[in-house]
Design an enzyme around this catalytic site. Sequence first.
Site, PDB file in Angstrom:
ATOM      1  N   GLY A 153       0.774  -1.221   0.000  1.00 53.26           N
ATOM      2  CA  GLY A 153       0.000   0.000   0.000  1.00 53.26           C
ATOM      3  C   GLY A 153       0.810   1.279   0.000  1.00 53.26           C
ATOM      4  O   GLY A 153       1.933   1.340  -0.502  1.00 53.26           O
ATOM      5  N   CYS A 154       0.240   2.311   0.613  1.00 50.86           N
ATOM      6  CA  CYS A 154       0.714   3.680   0.448  1.00 50.86           C
ATOM      7  C   CYS A 154       2.098   3.943   1.027  1.00 50.86           C
ATOM      8  O   CYS A 154       2.787   4.857   0.587  1.00 50.86           O
ATOM      9  CB  CYS A 154      -0.298   4.653   1.078  1.00 50.86           C
ATOM     10  N   HIS A 155       2.509   3.189   2.037  1.00 49.72           N
ATOM     11  CA  HIS A 155       3.818   3.449   2.650  1.00 49.72           C
ATOM     12  C   HIS A 155       4.929   2.607   2.038  1.00 49.72           C
ATOM     13  O   HIS A 155       6.065   2.612   2.523  1.00 49.72           O
ATOM     14  CB  HIS A 155       3.762   3.209   4.158  1.00 49.72           C
TER      15      HIS A 155
END
Length: 365
Positions: A153-155
């Site tokens: 995901g985003c990280h």
Amino acid sequence: MARILSVASAFPPHLASMEMSTYYAQRMSCRDDGEAEKVAKLYRRTGVDTRGSVLLEQPESGAITQSFYPPMTAEPQGPTTLDRNSRFARDAPPLACQAAREAIRQSGMEADQITHLVIVTCTGFNSPGVDIELIERLSLPPTTQRIQIGFMGCHALINAMRTARGLVAADPEACVLVCCVELCSLHYQYGYDVQRIVSGALFADGAAAMIVAGSPQTSAADSRAHGVIAATGSYLIPDSRDAMTWTIGDHGFQMTLAATVPGFVERYLPGFLDGWLRSHGESIDSIGGWAVHPGGVRVLQAVENAVGLDPQKLQTSRRVLREHGNMSSATLGVVLEEFERAGTARPWLLLGFGPGLEVEVALIR
């Protein structure tokens, strides 16, 4: 030391305005005018003015449009996961190559000096995949060692930077190409489900790449260094398992983005971050550049509230969200690229949030 020699981004050739994004969201989600108006209000509150998508097309002397998603009345659930993943296999490699090629060029290195390749994505899978495409299209050495970081995901750029730092620690002669490519627009969901509509209102497509090296390969390359990855850290927020999820369904990948996420950030981030920074000889006040992943305006506000930041500290993250949307793992790369262009004072702190609910952090000096 793990030196960042370059950071570069790439975006689809066509952008969707807020009006266009709202129009298609209404066609895919709404059964009546009341629902359509609620969706329009939600899109206006996202902080996203424009976003790129590989699905957009522009016929000669025509308006930008898309044909991948039919109206909900024609297809109640939209394209299958097979159809969406097939588009990923077709459209992800060119975008990834564009970012990676520019990162290599800016670094002062040559393609044949790359020793390792780290690919990051959570929006599609195929094998042979983006890694093999980059090796062949960019003429990387056939001995290039590959790692894929998937579905984080985003990280996930921070996870990739941790990997690159470990590689150059093990072999100071290593030269690592990190490439994030995310085609989030392949996974818009049909039907009036508020959580999924919120996700669709935020996400977009993009790629970001960086070169990380240990010992200076050339004096020219070392002079371009964007800083050193000094440390990375992680923190799993208690009792937050269902706050953010990313699962594979029959009609695309499905995100859960609960309204509780900002509250979790405000409650748990200060204690973790204060201690982590202190252990590395830094503090909230000593950080020159705050590269916070713009997961949405409420998440950015939660970070401000949690650590008492001046809103100006997050203006780059807000601008990236406004101009490009949330491109999952690629977004933090775009923020770093903007920091370099602006000459933002170091140290820089990268901060991202992903399914878990997990906090990832990196310190660049």
